[in-house]
Write a protein that holds these residues in place. Structure first.
Motif, PDB file in Angstrom:
ATOM      1  N   PRO A   1       0.812  -1.232   0.000  1.00 15.85           N
ATOM      2  CA  PRO A   1       0.000   0.000   0.000  1.00 15.85           C
ATOM      3  C   PRO A   1       0.836   1.268   0.000  1.00 15.85           C
ATOM      4  CG  PRO A   1      -0.052  -1.081   2.148  1.00 15.85           C
ATOM      5  CD  PRO A   1       0.601  -2.025   1.211  1.00 15.85           C
ATOM      6  N   GLU A   2       2.090   1.189   0.444  1.00 12.92           N
ATOM      7  CA  GLU A   2       2.936   2.373   0.435  1.00 12.92           C
ATOM      8  C   GLU A   2       3.488   2.680  -0.949  1.00 12.92           C
ATOM      9  OE1 GLU A   2       5.527  -1.169   1.011  1.00 12.92           O
ATOM     10  OE2 GLU A   2       3.615  -0.451   1.817  1.00 12.92           O
ATOM     11  N   MET A   3       3.378   1.702  -1.881  1.00 16.16           N
ATOM     12  CA  MET A   3       3.923   1.885  -3.228  1.00 16.16           C
ATOM     13  C   MET A   3       2.839   2.018  -4.288  1.00 16.16           C
ATOM     14  SD  MET A   3       7.021  -0.918  -3.023  1.00 16.16           S
ATOM     15  CE  MET A   3       7.397  -0.664  -4.749  1.00 16.16           C
ATOM     16  N   ARG A   4       1.711   1.333  -4.091  1.00 22.48           N
ATOM     17  CA  ARG A   4       0.628   1.375  -5.072  1.00 22.48           C
ATOM     18  C   ARG A   4      -0.712   1.300  -4.337  1.00 22.48           C
ATOM     19  NH1 ARG A   4       3.656  -3.444  -6.063  1.00 22.48           N
ATOM     20  NH2 ARG A   4       2.636  -5.288  -5.164  1.00 22.48           N
ATOM     21  N   GLU A   5      -1.763   1.348  -5.096  1.00 27.28           N
ATOM     22  CA  GLU A   5      -3.093   1.383  -4.487  1.00 27.28           C
ATOM     23  C   GLU A   5      -3.541  -0.029  -4.108  1.00 27.28           C
ATOM     24  OE1 GLU A   5      -7.410   3.586  -5.218  1.00 27.28           O
ATOM     25  OE2 GLU A   5      -6.053   3.225  -6.896  1.00 27.28           O
ATOM     26  N   ASP A   6      -2.900  -0.567  -3.088  1.00 30.90           N
ATOM     27  CA  ASP A   6      -3.268  -1.869  -2.544  1.00 30.90           C
ATOM     28  C   ASP A   6      -3.953  -1.664  -1.198  1.00 30.90           C
ATOM     29  OD1 ASP A   6      -2.143  -3.108  -4.709  1.00 30.90           O
ATOM     30  OD2 ASP A   6      -0.247  -3.560  -3.716  1.00 30.90           O
ATOM     31  N   PRO A   7      -4.813  -2.583  -0.808  1.00 32.53           N
ATOM     32  CA  PRO A   7      -5.500  -2.438   0.484  1.00 32.53           C
ATOM     33  C   PRO A   7      -4.520  -2.563   1.654  1.00 32.53           C
ATOM     34  CG  PRO A   7      -5.991  -4.562  -0.504  1.00 32.53           C
ATOM     35  CD  PRO A   7      -5.264  -3.779  -1.545  1.00 32.53           C
ATOM     36  N   GLU A   8      -4.841  -1.897   2.729  1.00 30.69           N
ATOM     37  CA  GLU A   8      -4.033  -1.952   3.943  1.00 30.69           C
ATOM     38  C   GLU A   8      -4.154  -3.341   4.583  1.00 30.69           C
ATOM     39  OE1 GLU A   8      -2.139   0.416   5.191  1.00 30.69           O
ATOM     40  OE2 GLU A   8      -2.699   2.116   3.902  1.00 30.69           O
ATOM     41  N   GLY A   9      -3.111  -3.700   5.345  1.00 33.74           N
ATOM     42  CA  GLY A   9      -3.151  -4.967   6.071  1.00 33.74           C
ATOM     43  C   GLY A   9      -4.245  -4.965   7.122  1.00 33.74           C
ATOM     44  N   ARG A  10      -4.821  -6.133   7.362  1.00 30.99           N
ATOM     45  CA  ARG A  10      -5.961  -6.224   8.276  1.00 30.99           C
ATOM     46  C   ARG A  10      -6.172  -7.667   8.736  1.00 30.99           C
ATOM     47  NH1 ARG A  10     -10.218  -3.824   4.329  1.00 30.99           N
ATOM     48  NH2 ARG A  10      -8.332  -2.701   3.687  1.00 30.99           N
ATOM     49  N   TYR A  11      -6.995  -7.813   9.752  1.00 33.98           N
ATOM     50  CA  TYR A  11      -7.417  -9.145  10.199  1.00 33.98           C
ATOM     51  C   TYR A  11      -8.875  -9.068  10.645  1.00 33.98           C
ATOM     52  CZ  TYR A  11      -7.883  -8.857  15.324  1.00 33.98           C
ATOM     53  OH  TYR A  11      -8.325  -8.616  16.593  1.00 33.98           O
ATOM     54  N   ARG A  12      -9.488 -10.223  10.843  1.00 31.58           N
ATOM     55  CA  ARG A  12     -10.903 -10.343  11.195  1.00 31.58           C
ATOM     56  C   ARG A  12     -11.791  -9.572  10.226  1.00 31.58           C
ATOM     57  NH1 ARG A  12     -12.388 -14.421  14.637  1.00 31.58           N
ATOM     58  NH2 ARG A  12     -14.380 -13.360  14.460  1.00 31.58           N
ATOM     59  N   HIS A  13     -11.417  -9.606   8.961  1.00 30.55           N
ATOM     60  CA  HIS A  13     -12.264  -9.125   7.884  1.00 30.55           C
ATOM     61  C   HIS A  13     -13.085 -10.312   7.381  1.00 30.55           C
ATOM     62  CE1 HIS A  13      -8.351 -10.491   6.445  1.00 30.55           C
ATOM     63  NE2 HIS A  13      -8.966 -10.937   5.367  1.00 30.55           N
ATOM     64  N   GLU A  14     -13.944 -10.079   6.414  1.00 32.23           N
ATOM     65  CA  GLU A  14     -14.737 -11.144   5.799  1.00 32.23           C
ATOM     66  C   GLU A  14     -14.597 -11.053   4.296  1.00 32.23           C
ATOM     67  OE1 GLU A  14     -16.177 -13.570   7.380  1.00 32.23           O
ATOM     68  OE2 GLU A  14     -15.853 -12.770   9.405  1.00 32.23           O
ATOM     69  N   VAL A  15     -14.700 -12.184   3.628  1.00 29.88           N
ATOM     70  CA  VAL A  15     -14.522 -12.234   2.175  1.00 29.88           C
ATOM     71  C   VAL A  15     -15.782 -12.781   1.504  1.00 29.88           C
ATOM     72  CG1 VAL A  15     -12.014 -12.437   2.240  1.00 29.88           C
ATOM     73  CG2 VAL A  15     -13.408 -14.502   2.388  1.00 29.88           C
ATOM     74  N   ILE A  16     -16.064 -12.222   0.314  1.00 28.91           N
ATOM     75  CA  ILE A  16     -17.192 -12.644  -0.515  1.00 28.91           C
ATOM     76  C   ILE A  16     -16.633 -13.020  -1.888  1.00 28.91           C
ATOM     77  CG2 ILE A  16     -19.353 -11.932  -1.605  1.00 28.91           C
ATOM     78  CD1 ILE A  16     -19.570 -12.297   1.370  1.00 28.91           C
ATOM     79  N   TYR A  17     -17.174 -14.079  -2.460  1.00 28.59           N
ATOM     80  CA  TYR A  17     -16.659 -14.623  -3.719  1.00 28.59           C
ATOM     81  C   TYR A  17     -17.797 -14.691  -4.732  1.00 28.59           C
ATOM     82  CZ  TYR A  17     -15.220 -18.419  -6.896  1.00 28.59           C
ATOM     83  OH  TYR A  17     -14.941 -19.188  -7.993  1.00 28.59           O
ATOM     84  N   ASP A  18     -17.569 -14.096  -5.924  1.00 32.77           N
ATOM     85  CA  ASP A  18     -18.603 -14.127  -6.961  1.00 32.77           C
ATOM     86  C   ASP A  18     -18.153 -14.826  -8.236  1.00 32.77           C
ATOM     87  OD1 ASP A  18     -16.814 -12.350  -8.063  1.00 32.77           O
ATOM     88  OD2 ASP A  18     -18.289 -10.762  -8.451  1.00 32.77           O
ATOM     89  N   GLY A  19     -17.011 -15.518  -8.174  1.00 35.32           N
ATOM     90  CA  GLY A  19     -16.498 -16.224  -9.343  1.00 35.32           C
ATOM     91  C   GLY A  19     -15.415 -15.464 -10.082  1.00 35.32           C
ATOM     92  N   LYS A  20     -15.406 -14.143  -9.949  1.00 38.27           N
ATOM     93  CA  LYS A  20     -14.398 -13.314 -10.626  1.00 38.27           C
ATOM     94  C   LYS A  20     -13.537 -12.530  -9.640  1.00 38.27           C
ATOM     95  CE  LYS A  20     -17.236 -12.633 -14.774  1.00 38.27           C
ATOM     96  NZ  LYS A  20     -17.887 -11.617 -15.663  1.00 38.27           N
ATOM     97  N   HIS A  21     -14.132 -12.121  -8.528  1.00 38.74           N
ATOM     98  CA  HIS A  21     -13.430 -11.322  -7.526  1.00 38.74           C
ATOM     99  C   HIS A  21     -13.590 -11.958  -6.149  1.00 38.74           C
ATOM    100  CE1 HIS A  21     -13.890  -8.218 -10.694  1.00 38.74           C
ATOM    101  NE2 HIS A  21     -12.770  -7.709 -10.186  1.00 38.74           N
ATOM    102  N   ILE A  22     -12.633 -11.657  -5.293  1.00 39.21           N
ATOM    103  CA  ILE A  22     -12.741 -11.933  -3.866  1.00 39.21           C
ATOM    104  C   ILE A  22     -12.814 -10.579  -3.169  1.00 39.21           C
ATOM    105  CG2 ILE A  22     -11.695 -13.000  -1.842  1.00 39.21           C
ATOM    106  CD1 ILE A  22     -10.241 -14.917  -3.655  1.00 39.21           C
ATOM    107  N   PHE A  23     -14.009 -10.228  -2.714  1.00 41.89           N
ATOM    108  CA  PHE A  23     -14.240  -8.942  -2.062  1.00 41.89           C
ATOM    109  C   PHE A  23     -13.821  -9.034  -0.594  1.00 41.89           C
ATOM    110  CE2 PHE A  23     -17.110  -9.279  -5.610  1.00 41.89           C
ATOM    111  CZ  PHE A  23     -17.119  -8.015  -6.177  1.00 41.89           C
TER     112      PHE A  23
END
Length: 609
Positions: free
Chosen positions: A370-392
């Motif tokens: 994230p300090e070099m490009r537009e990547d998400p910040e590090g985290r934990y206890r998040h949740e993920v959703i899957y639609d076949g093309k993306h992992i949200f």
């Protein structure tokens, strides 16, 4: 000095009030009996006729006959007033005797007293908690004795063909309302009356649950009270056990623990759990103290609920393994298991790794910077959703911060990059003056499930959680349409704010929420409550099956051929657990049934003694 402890005083007060209410009902019923058998018969027509004859003789001596008629009318009015008063009193007694809460919100406070021996109140790790736990052990065991005695009764085939109602259910103290299907309404699953002590999971947090079309599975978790007991016995301080819950029969079963699976992992808090081909797969997690020992292993669990011999196996893997951490999110895409994010207790990442389930080879596919490009910040206890093309990646945070749910990062599985999606608020609740923008508040330690609606849209449901300051807790439930990116606030909510809980969904569109830490203004306590909510309107056959199991939660006691002969489809009878209670008629315990090693020994004594 022991009597001055708040926990002890609270439990003693609740214990006294509960029995005072029972005595009140007993006295009310006794007065009702005396009134209807002694006092009211004096006003019956046979007795009134004798009294009226005497009054007629007295009134006949009067000279003014019109006054006699008026006096009679007054007597009749008085008698009618007495009858109305009697009917009103009877109605009041019937209302008092019939009071029984039914839904999730109303029965929460009434079940607090019953759950005090199963929950953990965060007053501190004192030995007085164990003493209070034993205080109610006799009552808990006696109620379990009655439930098990009823559970062992014979069920005739005629009852099955008529209404599928058993003697056991007819003698249960609770009264069932008429079944009605209500989507988007949270309902509490009452299961404790069917179990003996140690026969269901104790209160916990940091566990994970997953569901199939017939069972719910709960793995691991933590409770400081149980950790103290485990430390004294030299056991793992986390719940080293895997439970299964059958939706149709309302029964928990301990599938695996240290007795029958010595190779269970020790890192069983804030891991990730999924199901693939009727096999459970866990990844990551932390032991206790949290963060001191983390895992990057994958374990495979087989359970008796699918007809297999209960077993656990650590996968033998090679390649570029992810960092040992806890609080990640996992998704199975094609033949790969993807893991995103997590923490070691000090560092937080949002890196993406994947494991080839065919070859057992790990591969690092993306390192977030994230300090070099537009990547998400590090985290934990998040949740993920899957639609076949993306992992949200929804929400999550660090020890002191949380991430919002307005702009959601999503890992692109095809292009191996991160995309961002802006969501739309729920316009119904937008309030500029109250600074309510119509979005769910940023949060972590919440739960999330997804299901596919009839039109093919993927919908995500999030429940509860907390903010990074540990002063704001949530009980709300939100829905996010992954195609339109539209948020909707669900009208129903959790009875109280909840975090470090877990949620799962069955294939028919029903969401289940289990355990977690419950917050109120005075205390925080761990729970083992189970709630369900239909996220959509399922097939008519699913609603019919739920209605049958609503009235009959003992279908596993029937012979399968009898159920099929009664007209139940095989696809539904296959959801029932394996018939293991063959000795029920003799009231003998099933030797294959395990009892939790973390419960109090006094409470866990056999109900057949």
């Amino acid at each position: 000095m022991h009597m001055l402890q708040p926990a002890r005083l609270k439990c003693i007060t609740i214990f006294t009030l509960r029995h005072t209410w029972r005595y009140f009902l007993f006295v009310a019923k006794l007065l009702h009996y005396i009134y209807t058998t002694v006092i009211y018969p004096l006003w019956l027509p046979s007795n009134r006729e004798h009294n009226n004859n005497i009054m007629d003789q007295e009134m006949a001596e009067e000279q003014d006959m019109p006054e006699e008629g008026g006096h009679r009318e007054n007597i009749i009015d008085q008698q009618q007033e007495v009858l109305r008063a009697h009917a009103d009193i009877v109605a009041r007694f019937q209302v008092i005797a019939a009071v029984e809460p039914m839904d999730a919100a109303s029965d929460m406070d009434d079940e607090d007293e019953e759950d005090d021996d199963d929950v953990d109140v965060d007053y501190g790790d004192s030995d007085s908690d164990s003493e209070l736990e034993e205080m109610f052990s006799d009552e808990s065991s006696s109620s379990s004795d009655d439930a098990d005695e009823q559970d062992s009764k014979d069920i005739s085939k005629s009852a099955l063909s008529a209404s599928l109602l058993s003697d056991e259910e007819q003698q249960q103290p609770k009264t069932l309302r008429q079944y009605s299907f209500q989507p988007l309404r949270l309902v509490k699953c009452a299961y404790k009356y069917k179990h003996c002590a140690g026969g269901y999971p104790l209160a916990r947090s940091g566990h994970r649950i997953i569901a199939s079309n017939s069972h719910l599975y709960s793995l691991g978790g933590y409770n400081p009270r149980s950790a103290v007991t485990a430390a004294r016995r030299g056991r793992c301080l986390l719940f080293q056990e895997l439970w299964s819950y059958n939706f149709a029969t309302n029964l928990w079963r301990l599938e695996l623990n240290a007795e029958n699976a010595s190779n269970l992992p020790m890192e069983l808090a804030s891991n990730a759990l999924t199901i693939h081909n009727n096999v459970l797969i866990s990844h990551g997690g932390t032991g206790y103290p949290f963060g001191e020992s983390c895992s990057n292993d994958c374990y495979v669990y087989r359970t008796a609920s699918v007809g297999a011999t209960p077993a656990v196996e650590r996968l033998k893997v090679t390649g570029d393994r992810p960092t040992a951490q806890y609080g990640p999110g996992i998704v199975i895409h094609k033949n790969y298991l993807y893991t995103i994010g997590g923490t070691t207790g000090f560092d937080y990442t949002c890196d993406v790794y994947r494991l080839d389930l065919r070859t057992g080879v790990w591969e690092n596919v993306y390192i977030s910077r994230p300090e070099m490009r537009e990547d998400p910040e590090g985290r934990y206890r998040h949740e993920v959703i899957y639609d076949g093309k993306h992992i949200f990646v929804l929400g999550g945070g660090t020890s002191h911060s949380v991430y919002d749910l307005q702009r959601i990062p999503a890992y692109n599985l095809d292009d191996n990059c991160w995309d961002y999606f802006d969501t739309f608020p729920d316009r119904r609740i937008v309030d500029v003056e109250q600074n309510n923008k119509g979005y769910p508040k940023p949060r972590k330690c919440f739960s999330c499930v997804q299901h596919q609606s009839t039109n093919g849209d993927i919908e995500a449901f999030i429940t509860g959680g907390l903010q990074g300051d540990f002063s704001t807790y949530f009980s709300d439930i939100w829905k996010l349409n992954m195609r339109t990116k539209q948020w909707f606030l669900i009208e129903t909510s959790l009875p109280r704010p909840l975090y470090f809980h877990s949620a799962a969904h069955s294939d028919n569109g029903c969401m289940y929420v289990f355990g977690g830490i419950e917050y109120n203004e005075k205390e925080m306590r761990r729970r083992n409550g189970l709630y369900k909510m239909w996220m959509t309107v399922p097939k008519l056959s699913e609603m019919c099956w739920e209605a049958i199991t609503y009235y009959n939660d003992n279908l596993d006691m029937y012979d399968r051929k009898a159920l099929l002969k009664a007209g139940l489809p095989k696809t539904f009878t296959d959801r029932l657990p394996t018939q293991t209670r063959k000795k029920a008629e003799k009231n003998e315990p099933d030797p294959s049934m395990l009892v939790s090693l973390y419960c109090n020994p006094k409470r866990a004594r056999s109900t057949t003694q």
